[in-house]
Design an enzyme around this catalytic site. Structure first.
Site, PDB file in Angstrom:
ATOM      1  N   ASP A 190       0.862  -1.213   0.170  1.00  0.00           N
ATOM      2  CA  ASP A 190       0.014  -0.069  -0.147  1.00  0.00           C
ATOM      3  C   ASP A 190       0.840   1.276  -0.073  1.00  0.00           C
ATOM      4  OD1 ASP A 190      -2.750   1.148   2.106  1.00  0.00           O
ATOM      5  OD2 ASP A 190      -2.325   1.386  -0.174  1.00  0.00           O
ATOM      6  N   LYS A 249       1.787   4.708  -1.105  1.00  0.00           N
ATOM      7  CA  LYS A 249       1.107   5.976  -1.755  1.00  0.00           C
ATOM      8  C   LYS A 249       1.425   6.874  -0.850  1.00  0.00           C
ATOM      9  CE  LYS A 249      -3.089   4.606   0.468  1.00  0.00           C
ATOM     10  NZ  LYS A 249      -4.660   4.198   0.601  1.00  0.00           N
ATOM     11  N   ASN A 263       0.780   7.015   2.793  1.00  0.00           N
ATOM     12  CA  ASN A 263       1.504   6.555   3.900  1.00  0.00           C
ATOM     13  C   ASN A 263       3.044   6.889   3.603  1.00  0.00           C
ATOM     14  OD1 ASN A 263      -0.874   5.078   4.170  1.00  0.00           O
ATOM     15  ND2 ASN A 263      -0.524   3.468   2.800  1.00  0.00           N
ATOM     16  N   ASP A 275       3.040   3.455   7.152  1.00  0.00           N
ATOM     17  CA  ASP A 275       1.999   2.706   7.612  1.00  0.00           C
ATOM     18  C   ASP A 275       1.955   1.286   6.977  1.00  0.00           C
ATOM     19  OD1 ASP A 275      -1.494   3.465   7.550  1.00  0.00           O
ATOM     20  OD2 ASP A 275      -0.666   1.560   7.625  1.00  0.00           O
ATOM     21  N   THR A 314      -7.266   5.625  -2.274  1.00  0.00           N
ATOM     22  CA  THR A 314      -7.048   5.782  -3.545  1.00  0.00           C
ATOM     23  C   THR A 314      -6.588   4.588  -4.081  1.00  0.00           C
ATOM     24  OG1 THR A 314      -5.707   6.748  -5.050  1.00  0.00           O
ATOM     25  CG2 THR A 314      -4.814   6.603  -3.025  1.00  0.00           C
TER      26      THR A 314
END
Ligand SMILES: COCCOc1ccc(Nc2ncc(Cl)c(NC3CC3)n2)cc1
Length: 282
Positions: free
Chosen positions: A134, A136, A139, A152, A169
């Site tokens: 994840d 992005k 994070n 994260d 997203t």
């Protein structure tokens, strides 16, 4: 020896740094050591409601045992009857996505610095069989010197099967995740490519008006470079070799770190030093 068991009374609580779905993050100072930390407060009721307690255990386990300059440290955790508290490293620079909103685009040098730091952090994770899944801007955090910190690990995993649906997203999801087939660590390489593209262009490469439109673009479209953004040929070349639909054909993190664009825009990255060498004395 076991780390000291801490509780809320051991901290002076400061301003809210951010508000999340499961609770808020506060600036805090541990009273004995005066250490400034970020205290992430999560409500057990919310965790149970969204069935994410296991994910949280994952996040703590992975972040607590990670030791890398570009991974936000988790110093520990504690809980009371209603909440779980994560004691996290404080990143004075704040959230990457806010810096992107504010600046629009970043220079090649700043983008290359982020790409190198993210690639090193992901190599560290992948060497330990951890896939983040994840990556992005939401994070990613920045420290006082503008260095990138992965913040994260809520979605990271040691296995490769997604348990729950994604929220937030979808722009950064690799095609194989969108299609739902088996995937491996190279999904993080795809997300690194999306981040590099967004830093240089100012928007994600496969942005769609709706989730379905974004899904379709991620799985179907070839990468395009808007004409008004004059992206150097070596940057375009690198992105074309990262944002490849077939995971087996995607560049490795080592190949990214050894690329011509990185060598030109993040001098010294290959040797590990990212700071500018001091001018010769005299
Ligand atoms: C006007 O204020 C704007 C916000 O400014 C900042 C925000 C966040 C940090 N550092 C920070 N460090 C660690 C964590 Cl875990 C964290 N988590 C929160 C959810 C992001 N935030 C520093 C400044």
């Amino acid at each position: 020896s076991q780390p000291a068991k801490l509780s809320l009374q051991d901290f002076d609580i400061g301003r809210a740094l951010g508000k999340g779905k499961f609770g808020n993050v506060y600036l805090a100072r541990e009273k004995q050591t005066k250490l400034i930390v970020a205290l992430k407060v999560l409500f057990k009721k919310q965790l149970d409601k969204h069935n994410v307690a296991q994910q949280l255990k994952n996040e703590i386990e992975i972040q607590y045992h990670s030791r890398h300059d570009n991974i936000l440290k988790c110093y520990g955790f504690f809980y009371d009857e209603k909440r779980v508290y994560l004691i996290l490293e404080y990143a004075p620079g704040g959230e990457m996505y806010k810096a992107m909103q504010k600046e629009g685009t970043f220079s090649e040098e700043k983008t290359a610095k982020y790409v190198v730091q993210l690639a090193r952090a992901l190599k560290y994770c992948h060497d330990r069989k951890v896939i983040h899944r994840d990556i992005k801007p939401e994070n990613l955090l920045l420290d006082g010197a503008g260095n990138l910190k992965i913040a994260d690990f809520g979605w990271s995993c040691l296995t490769t099967k997604p348990r729950q649906t994604f929220c937030g997203t979808l722009d950064y999801l690799a095609p194989e995740m969108v299609v739902g087939t088996a995937y491996d660590h190279s999904v993080d390489v795809w997300s690194l490519g999306v981040l590099m593209y967004e830093c240089l262009v100012g928007k994600a490469p496969f942005e769609g008006a709706t989730h379905d439109a974004t899904f379709a673009r991620i799985t179907r479209d070839a990468i395009e470079f808007p004409r008004h953004v004059h992206m150097a040929e070596d940057a375009q070349e690198l992105l074309r070799n990262i944002l490849v639909k077939d995971p087996a054909k995607r560049l490795s993190l080592d190949a990214i770190l050894a690329s011509a664009w990185v060598a030109r825009c993040a001098p010294g990255a290959a040797t590990g030093a990212l700071v500018r060498p001091a001018p010769p004395a005299g």
